[in-house]
Scaffold this active site. Structure first.
Site, PDB file in Angstrom:
ATOM      1  N   THR A  28       0.816  -1.208   0.000  1.00 24.75           N
ATOM      2  CA  THR A  28       0.000   0.000   0.000  1.00 24.75           C
ATOM      3  C   THR A  28       0.858   1.270   0.000  1.00 24.75           C
ATOM      4  O   THR A  28       1.867   1.371   0.701  1.00 24.75           O
ATOM      5  CB  THR A  28      -0.922   0.019   1.223  1.00 24.75           C
ATOM      6  OG1 THR A  28      -1.731  -1.160   1.209  1.00 24.75           O
ATOM      7  CG2 THR A  28      -1.820   1.241   1.215  1.00 24.75           C
ATOM      8  N   PRO A  79      -4.899 -15.725  -2.130  1.00 23.26           N
ATOM      9  CA  PRO A  79      -5.933 -16.598  -1.550  1.00 23.26           C
ATOM     10  C   PRO A  79      -5.593 -17.061  -0.134  1.00 23.26           C
ATOM     11  O   PRO A  79      -6.464 -17.059   0.751  1.00 23.26           O
ATOM     12  CB  PRO A  79      -6.001 -17.772  -2.541  1.00 23.26           C
ATOM     13  CG  PRO A  79      -5.644 -17.154  -3.851  1.00 23.26           C
ATOM     14  CD  PRO A  79      -4.567 -16.156  -3.508  1.00 23.26           C
ATOM     15  N   GLU A  83      -3.602 -15.511   2.006  1.00 22.91           N
ATOM     16  CA  GLU A  83      -3.683 -14.337   2.878  1.00 22.91           C
ATOM     17  C   GLU A  83      -5.127 -14.031   3.246  1.00 22.91           C
ATOM     18  O   GLU A  83      -5.447 -13.756   4.416  1.00 22.91           O
ATOM     19  CB  GLU A  83      -3.063 -13.121   2.180  1.00 22.91           C
ATOM     20  CG  GLU A  83      -3.183 -11.840   2.987  1.00 22.91           C
ATOM     21  CD  GLU A  83      -2.589 -10.628   2.294  1.00 22.91           C
ATOM     22  OE1 GLU A  83      -2.829  -9.497   2.757  1.00 22.91           O
ATOM     23  OE2 GLU A  83      -1.865 -10.812   1.292  1.00 22.91           O
ATOM     24  N   LEU A 134     -25.911  -5.798  23.276  1.00 20.21           N
ATOM     25  CA  LEU A 134     -26.476  -6.599  24.357  1.00 20.21           C
ATOM     26  C   LEU A 134     -25.782  -6.323  25.687  1.00 20.21           C
ATOM     27  O   LEU A 134     -26.362  -6.570  26.752  1.00 20.21           O
ATOM     28  CB  LEU A 134     -26.369  -8.090  24.021  1.00 20.21           C
ATOM     29  CG  LEU A 134     -27.304  -8.594  22.915  1.00 20.21           C
ATOM     30  CD1 LEU A 134     -26.978 -10.032  22.547  1.00 20.21           C
ATOM     31  CD2 LEU A 134     -28.769  -8.467  23.338  1.00 20.21           C
TER      32      LEU A 134
END
Length: 380
Positions: free
Chosen positions: A127, A241, A243, A338
């Site tokens: 990135t 795949p 990862e 909840l």
């Protein structure tokens, strides 16, 4: 639901992993979250008990087994311990395939022993500030100059970015070839011009060091090329795949942990004179979540089996990744509800889980990209 995925060896390994985490990680993780980083000695201790180097041949100090069920055990136990700061799954599930399958014999001897022992911490830098899911937009360049590449550019959101000793950097080696002009270079700690920016302040995963990296005229030996030049995109697609399945494993385990804790909370928390578990809304909500958790677990376990056979497709991994991460976020949010006001307090595990889980539908490929992959597989 009873699982049929694991065998005795995996169960024994799970006990060892759980004991290590209980002894070496859980008592200290809160402080690591404040520090924003996990101490390096934790990595070497993990290496000593065999939690690192999964998939690495025994000749280089690894487990000698590429059975992904062992990887899943480590990931699940980390989730159950709430040890979200550990970068072990990145090392085992994401980086290992590159260093085992794409490296030369010389590279294996140089890197894999430390990789398996925990002395060599790794990261992968894809990135950039201007390039996330779109790898074609990668602008970090590597220009060949004799026996070296000269690397210039920036990367961001890099997990293990501070601790890492070796970073697999996605670089552009052919400026005119789009995604087919990318290569993978291993940049080592201490290389002149390679600098780390700040340890980024994130919403969650507080103990996991995530950093910006910069490269200014960094000279990297050609011997540090991983795989083939200009084949980086292909190499990335081959490994994605696994990862993405790794992320699905963690998402599902994390959801199961929060669900179990919420069920116990609802049994013990009273309102209007009785446990809130006795209210139909609570029972229906938990019944829905428990059913969906079983469905997620069944799909993920099947995907692990397919990965071990070499049959997990890009599309099936994308399905697992997007659905389990979105489900985990939805489950944790409903479980927090909840808990009422207590769910908003950091002393309750559901609050930390809510923070940590949010990134899962973003990293490793966003939900939108995963749906695009699935949609294209349908001929749409």
């Amino acid at each position: 639901m009873h699982r049929e995925l694991f065998e005795t060896d995996h169960d024994l390994f799970r006990e060892s992993a759980a004991e290590f985490l209980k002894r070496e990680v859980v008592p200290y993780h809160g402080q690591w979250e404040k520090d924003g980083i996990v101490p390096r000695e934790v990595w070497t201790k993990a290496g000593e008990v065999g939690l690192l180097g999964l998939g690495v041949p025994e000749a280089y100090g690894g487990s000698g087994s590429d059975d992904f069920r062992f990887n899943a055990v480590v990931s699940e136990e980390i989730c159950r311990a709430g040890a979200s700061g550990l970068g072990f799954t990145l090392q085992n599930d994401v980086i290992a395939p590159y260093l085992v399958r794409l490296t030369t014999e010389e590279q294996k001897r140089r890197w894999l022993p430390g990789f398996a022992s925990g002395e060599l911490i790794t990261a992968i830098a894809m990135t950039e500030p201007g390039a996330g899911s779109d790898l074609q937009a990668v602008s970090t360049t590597a220009v060949r100059d004799g026996d070296e590449y000269v690397v210039n550019g920036q990367k961001t959101f890099i997990t293990n970015g501070i601790n890492s000793d070796l970073v697999i950097v996605v670089v552009r080696t052919d400026p005119d070839a789009g995604a087919h002009g990318l290569s993978l270079l291993a940049v080592e700690r201490g290389t002149p011009g390679f600098e780390r920016g700040r340890n980024l302040d994130k919403i969650g995963l507080k103990a996991q060091d995530t950093a910006e990296l910069s490269f200014t005229d960094v000279r990297v030996p050609v011997d540090n090329l991983i795989g083939e030049e200009n084949q980086g995109f292909v190499h990335l697609m081959e490994n994605l795949p696994q990862e993405r399945l790794s992320i699905a494993v963690a998402a599902t385990a994390g959801a199961e942990k929060v669900l179990a804790e919420t069920i116990e909370y609802c049994k013990n928390r009273a309102a209007f004179g009785r446990p809130i578990s006795k209210f139909q809304n609570t029972r229906f909500t938990l019944a829905e979540l428990a059913t969906e958790a079983d469905l997620a677990r069944t799909y993920v376990d099947r995907a692990i089996t397919l990965l071990n056979r070499g049959e997990l497709t890009v599309e099936d991994a994308a399905k697992a990744k997007w659905w389990t991460t979105e489900f985990a976020n939805r489950l944790i949010d409903r479980c927090l509800q909840l808990h009422g006001g207590y769910g908003y307090m950091m002393e309750y595990p559901v609050a930390k889980a809510w923070q940590d889980a949010r990134i899962q539908s973003i990293f490793g490929g966003t939900t939108e990209i995963m749906k695009e992959i699935v949609g294209r597989s349908l001929g749409l």
